[in-house]
Design a protein around this motif. Structure first.
Motif, PDB file in Angstrom:
ATOM      1  N   LEU A   1       0.822  -1.222   0.000  1.00  0.00           N
ATOM      2  CA  LEU A   1       0.000   0.000   0.000  1.00  0.00           C
ATOM      3  C   LEU A   1       0.853   1.268   0.000  1.00  0.00           C
ATOM      4  CD1 LEU A   1      -2.683  -1.100   2.658  1.00  0.00           C
ATOM      5  CD2 LEU A   1      -3.111  -0.767   0.227  1.00  0.00           C
ATOM      6  N   ASP A   2       2.027   1.186   0.622  1.00  0.00           N
ATOM      7  CA  ASP A   2       2.872   2.374   0.778  1.00  0.00           C
ATOM      8  C   ASP A   2       3.602   2.678  -0.532  1.00  0.00           C
ATOM      9  OD1 ASP A   2       4.319   4.478   1.742  1.00  0.00           O
ATOM     10  OD2 ASP A   2       5.733   3.238   2.874  1.00  0.00           O
ATOM     11  N   ARG A   3       2.866   3.281  -1.454  1.00  0.00           N
ATOM     12  CA  ARG A   3       3.403   3.451  -2.800  1.00  0.00           C
ATOM     13  C   ARG A   3       4.606   4.394  -2.863  1.00  0.00           C
ATOM     14  NH1 ARG A   3       0.975   0.400  -6.165  1.00  0.00           N
ATOM     15  NH2 ARG A   3      -1.184  -0.215  -5.753  1.00  0.00           N
ATOM     16  N   ASP A   4       4.586   5.458  -2.065  1.00  0.00           N
ATOM     17  CA  ASP A   4       5.717   6.387  -2.126  1.00  0.00           C
ATOM     18  C   ASP A   4       6.834   6.000  -1.143  1.00  0.00           C
ATOM     19  OD1 ASP A   4       4.719   7.120   0.313  1.00  0.00           O
ATOM     20  OD2 ASP A   4       4.212   9.187  -0.254  1.00  0.00           O
ATOM     21  N   ARG A   5       6.665   4.862  -0.498  1.00  0.00           N
ATOM     22  CA  ARG A   5       7.700   4.308   0.380  1.00  0.00           C
ATOM     23  C   ARG A   5       8.195   5.276   1.457  1.00  0.00           C
ATOM     24  NH1 ARG A   5       7.340  -0.413  -0.872  1.00  0.00           N
ATOM     25  NH2 ARG A   5       7.364  -1.131  -3.005  1.00  0.00           N
ATOM     26  N   ASP A   6       7.270   6.061   2.041  1.00  0.00           N
ATOM     27  CA  ASP A   6       7.719   6.942   3.124  1.00  0.00           C
ATOM     28  C   ASP A   6       7.446   6.323   4.496  1.00  0.00           C
ATOM     29  OD1 ASP A   6       4.986   7.212   3.367  1.00  0.00           O
ATOM     30  OD2 ASP A   6       5.005   9.401   3.493  1.00  0.00           O
ATOM     31  N   GLY A   7       7.039   5.055   4.505  1.00  0.00           N
ATOM     32  CA  GLY A   7       6.847   4.369   5.783  1.00  0.00           C
ATOM     33  C   GLY A   7       5.536   4.723   6.473  1.00  0.00           C
ATOM     34  N   GLN A   8       4.684   5.479   5.790  1.00  0.00           N
ATOM     35  CA  GLN A   8       3.373   5.809   6.352  1.00  0.00           C
ATOM     36  C   GLN A   8       2.329   5.718   5.251  1.00  0.00           C
ATOM     37  OE1 GLN A   8       4.069   9.727   8.281  1.00  0.00           O
ATOM     38  NE2 GLN A   8       3.709   8.528  10.133  1.00  0.00           N
ATOM     39  N   LEU A   9       1.082   5.507   5.685  1.00  0.00           N
ATOM     40  CA  LEU A   9       0.029   5.410   4.680  1.00  0.00           C
ATOM     41  C   LEU A   9      -0.813   6.688   4.676  1.00  0.00           C
ATOM     42  CD1 LEU A   9      -1.198   1.724   5.177  1.00  0.00           C
ATOM     43  CD2 LEU A   9       0.473   2.613   3.540  1.00  0.00           C
ATOM     44  N   SER A  10      -0.893   7.324   3.516  1.00  0.00           N
ATOM     45  CA  SER A  10      -1.755   8.499   3.383  1.00  0.00           C
ATOM     46  C   SER A  10      -3.180   8.010   3.133  1.00  0.00           C
ATOM     47  CB  SER A  10      -1.291   9.344   2.202  1.00  0.00           C
ATOM     48  OG  SER A  10      -1.457   8.600   1.006  1.00  0.00           O
ATOM     49  N   VAL A  11      -4.136   8.947   3.177  1.00  0.00           N
ATOM     50  CA  VAL A  11      -5.536   8.584   2.933  1.00  0.00           C
ATOM     51  C   VAL A  11      -5.683   7.916   1.568  1.00  0.00           C
ATOM     52  CG1 VAL A  11      -7.848   9.545   2.553  1.00  0.00           C
ATOM     53  CG2 VAL A  11      -6.489  10.332   4.479  1.00  0.00           C
ATOM     54  N   ASN A  12      -5.007   8.469   0.571  1.00  0.00           N
ATOM     55  CA  ASN A  12      -5.073   7.868  -0.763  1.00  0.00           C
ATOM     56  C   ASN A  12      -4.503   6.462  -0.798  1.00  0.00           C
ATOM     57  OD1 ASN A  12      -6.428   9.738  -2.211  1.00  0.00           O
ATOM     58  ND2 ASN A  12      -4.583  10.869  -2.852  1.00  0.00           N
ATOM     59  N   GLU A  13      -3.398   6.276  -0.081  1.00  0.00           N
ATOM     60  CA  GLU A  13      -2.774   4.944  -0.079  1.00  0.00           C
ATOM     61  C   GLU A  13      -3.631   3.916   0.653  1.00  0.00           C
ATOM     62  OE1 GLU A  13       1.968   6.109  -0.350  1.00  0.00           O
ATOM     63  OE2 GLU A  13       0.961   6.125   1.595  1.00  0.00           O
ATOM     64  N   LEU A  14      -4.475   4.407   1.582  1.00  0.00           N
ATOM     65  CA  LEU A  14      -5.349   3.492   2.334  1.00  0.00           C
ATOM     66  C   LEU A  14      -6.551   3.032   1.510  1.00  0.00           C
ATOM     67  CD1 LEU A  14      -5.411   5.157   5.852  1.00  0.00           C
ATOM     68  CD2 LEU A  14      -4.828   2.773   5.407  1.00  0.00           C
TER      69      LEU A  14
END
Ligand SMILES: [Ca+2]
Length: 368
Positions: free
Chosen positions: A42-55
């Motif tokens: 899910l973590d498409r931008d690989r920043d170690g957190q999930l944004s609303v869009n990634e969720l």
């Protein structure tokens, strides 16, 4: 929702009772691995957190696993989708860490598992074989004669009679719900068209009906063999145990009764008319494991009997305490009735994709 007093013949089905989900979440190692994999995916931008869009894909998967229609198709289900998203983000538009993601996912999955345990779903594959067996079996003729006399009173044409007869068949006879639009246009209508004959648009004798219905049913079985229909069959039994649980917990019972009568109209001295007992009972129903009034015919009958027995419809004014006492007695009587003869309710709905495949959320990825 249909009611069915008999045990349904669903032994060949695949049962989704939540035990698989429970096993997944309770096995720490497997669940951690599952979360790691999901998170990474899910973590498409690989920043170690999930944004609303990634969720969003996870929310869509949870919806599919809950049997919701796709997002955007109804305000009711969209509301549930936004609730699921809020669970993850705690209502804020912030990013979600892996620890938070894991906690919330575990809660949601366990909640789903508990729901499935209460009300298991059986997945049936309808492939025409059971239907063929039924129309060539020993009970077919007698049952169709009975069906015909039932239908005939509506004085329809042969075609009408055949359509109505299909509506009387259930998954037990190997027939998917014939009111489902997909089943109508892909199975029932093509079978009718290819069997249409000269008597089609007039009322016919019982004998002709039997012969013609069997022809169409054979054709339906053939079409089902070519394209299997998946049906989710869920069954819920009301046996009074929910009421028993509520009555045995004094604190919970008081709280539930107070909430139920809170909004009822009262006179100047605070008395409540007995005519509101039904409204109050309906408010208590979810906590007592009962369906809403009007949802299950046999249950409504029990409620009616109990109300008659307790003279609950005489519109007398009662003090709050008396009102709660009668409501408790009514619950007790309903419980006794249900313990004596539980009511089973089942519903069948056509699944256009197998449930498990519709939800990649519940697919544990093989360890690589
Ligand atoms: Ca991210």
């Amino acid at each position: 929702m249909e009611t069915n007093p008999k045990k349904t013949g669903t032994s060949g089905g695949e049962v989704l009772d939540g035990s698989d989900i429970m096993e997944l979440v309770e096995n720490k190692e497997v669940f951690s691995h599952f979360v790691d994999h999901k998170f990474e995916e899910l973590d498409r931008d690989r920043d170690g957190q999930l944004s609303v869009n990634e969720l969003q894909p996870a929310v869509a998967d949870i919806g599919a696993a809950l049997g919701l229609p796709v997002q955007g198709s109804s305000p009711d289900s969209d509301h549930i989708y936004s609730e699921v998203l809020n669970e993850f983000t705690h209502g804020k538009q912030e990013k979600v860490s892996k620890v938070e993601f894991k906690e919330v996912l575990s809660d949601i999955l366990l909640g789903m598992a508990a729901g499935l345990k209460r009300d298991p779903i059986v997945i049936l594959r309808i492939d025409g074989e059971d239907l063929l067996e039924y129309i060539n079996g020993p009970t077919f003729e007698a049952e169709m004669v009975a069906a015909h006399s039932l239908i005939e009173s509506a004085a329809g044409t042969l075609q009408d009679c055949i359509i109505k007869a299909f509506e009387l068949l259930t998954v037990e006879q190997g027939m998917p719900p014939s009111s489902d639009p997909w089943v109508v246009s892909n199975i029932v209508e093509p079978a009718l068209q290819s069997c249409a004959g000269p008597d089609w648009n007039k009322p016919v004798s019982q004998e002709t009906f039997l012969v013609e219905f069997k022809k169409v049913a054979e054709h339906v079985a053939q079409l089902l063999r070519e394209q299997h229909v998946i049906v989710a069959h869920s069954e819920n039994t009301f046996d009074g145990s929910g009421i028993k649980r509520l009555l045995s917990n004094k604190f919970e019972l008081d709280k539930t009764l107070n909430v139920a009568i809170e909004t009822l109209p009262k006179d100047r001295t605070g008395k409540i008319s007995k005519e509101y007992l039904r409204v109050a009972l309906d408010a208590v129903a979810p906590s007592a494991g009962l369906p809403p009034l009007g949802a299950v015919e046999q249950m409504d009958k029990i409620v009616l009997d109990v109300f008659n027995l307790t003279n609950a419809d005489d519109a007398k004014l009662l003090k709050e305490d008396e009102f709660k006492k009668i409501l408790t007695e009514i619950l007790g009587s309903i419980m006794l009735q249900l313990e004596g003869s539980p009511i089973s309710v089942y519903s069948n709905s056509v699944v256009h994709e197998p449930l498990a495949a519709a939800s990649t959320l519940l697919q544990v990825q093989p360890t690589t």
